[in-house]
Each structure stands twice: as structure tokens, then as C-alpha cells.
Design an enzyme around this catalytic site. Structure first.
Site, PDB file in Angstrom:
ATOM      1  N   ASN A  52       0.536  -1.282  -0.246  1.00 61.50           N
ATOM      2  CA  ASN A  52       0.262   0.025  -0.014  1.00 61.50           C
ATOM      3  C   ASN A  52       0.446   1.331  -0.377  1.00 61.50           C
ATOM      4  O   ASN A  52       0.619   2.656  -1.125  1.00 61.50           O
ATOM      5  CB  ASN A  52      -1.262   0.141   1.158  1.00 61.50           C
ATOM      6  CG  ASN A  52      -2.498  -1.320   0.811  1.00 61.50           C
ATOM      7  OD1 ASN A  52      -2.689  -1.148  -0.087  1.00 61.50           O
ATOM      8  ND2 ASN A  52      -2.569  -1.052   2.328  1.00 61.50           N
ATOM      9  N   ASP A  88      -5.682  -7.948   5.856  1.00 62.05           N
ATOM     10  CA  ASP A  88      -5.030  -8.971   4.553  1.00 62.05           C
ATOM     11  C   ASP A  88      -5.564 -10.160   5.723  1.00 62.05           C
ATOM     12  O   ASP A  88      -3.934 -11.298   5.275  1.00 62.05           O
ATOM     13  CB  ASP A  88      -3.833  -8.447   4.684  1.00 62.05           C
ATOM     14  CG  ASP A  88      -2.957  -7.759   5.437  1.00 62.05           C
ATOM     15  OD1 ASP A  88      -3.346  -7.942   6.832  1.00 62.05           O
ATOM     16  OD2 ASP A  88      -1.384  -8.579   5.794  1.00 62.05           O
TER      17      ASP A  88
END
Length: 162
Positions: A52, A88
Site C-alpha cells: 500500500n 489482509d
């Protein structure tokens, strides 16, 4: 039926969501036994924050969908239940078969390597923990805690190697 799918599916990955996972485990684990063991895997994408941070959140979403696709494929071949646990983290639940948890783990890793976009500038990997439920579980939490402990050890080993 469509509304039920929306309620029980993770909108980003299309896998089952945490709520559906909890209900599934509540229904399945009380029947676990030595004669009918259940494998519960919990895993998370290694170094997801840096995906990210370095490549943007859209690429992070792509990584989550790629990982979910790998789990979905394995679930389809193994008659397993795949879910996004949160963030995640993902879970895979299946009846124990002639394949060991280590073999399933290796299959996940192999499929993830094969699914990796060759133009991608990072390696998508995951740490994987699991537990074998070979006795009736009164709540999913006890099985999840055991699986999470092995995930923690796998994460520690991954960090030591990187």
C-alpha cells in the site's frame, strides 16, 4: 438470495466474509472428531503495508484480490471454505483428507507464485498457520486462537528471513 450473498460476501474479494466464516465454524466445529478432523488455516499477506505504501491502495486491493483468487481456486479443488478474515488476513477451512496441512500450505504458495503478475515489482507471499480440529469445539475462537499461534510463528520466521 441475492441479499444474503451481499451480506455474507466480502465486497472487495468476493470471498465469504468474517460473519459467514464465524457461522460456518459454529456449524462445523461441534462435529469435529478424530474420525472427522477439520483443518483451519489462517494466513496473511507478508509486508502488505509496504504494498500500500509503495504502490498505492489500488495495488493493495489488487494484491488482496489476487490472493483471494488463489484461495478460491484451492477451495474449489479441495471442497473447502475460503473467507476474508479481515484486512489482509484470510481463512481456509476443509475436512482433513489424504493431504497434510504442509501439503496444502505448499499448494497455496505454489499457486500464489503462479498467479503472480510477471510485471509486478513486488513478490506476493503469505505467512500461513493452521490447526487440526480433531475434537468437538464449543466455539470457533478456540480453534482460531490455535491457528493464529502457528501464524504468529510463521510470521516470526518470515521476518527473520527478510
Amino acid at each position: 438470495n441475492e441479499q444474503h450473498l451481499k451480506i455474507s460476501a466480502d465486497p472487495l474479494t468476493g470471498l465469504n466474509n468474517r460473519r459467514r466464516l464465524d457461522h460456518y465454524l459454529e456449524d462445523l466445529l461441534p462435529d469435529a472428531s478424530a474420525a472427522h478432523p477439520i483443518l483451519l488455516f489462517i494466513m496473511d499477506i507478508n509486508d502488505f503495508k509496504s504494498i500500500n505504501d509503495l504502490h498505492g491502495h489500488l495495488e493493495g486491493d489488487h494484491a488482496l484480490r489476487t490472493f483471494a483468487a488463489v484461495l478460491g481456486d484451492i477451495a474449489g479443488h479441495c471442497d473447502a471454505f475460503a473467507a476474508r478474515y479481515g484486512g489482509d488476513e484470510f481463512c481456509l477451512v476443509m475436512e482433513a483428507s489424504d493431504r497434510t496441512p504442509e501439503q496444502i500450505k505448499a499448494q497455496i504458495e505454489e499457486n500464489l507464485r503462479a498467479k503472480q503478475d510477471t510485471n509486478c515489482s513486488y513478490q506476493l507471499t503469505a505467512s500461513i498457520g493452521w490447526t487440526v480440529c480433531d475434537h468437538a469445539e464449543s466455539t470457533p475462537e478456540s480453534a482460531l486462537v490455535r491457528a493464529d499461534q502457528t501464524l504468529y510463528e510463521a510470521k516470526k520466521q518470515w521476518h527473520a528471513a527478510h
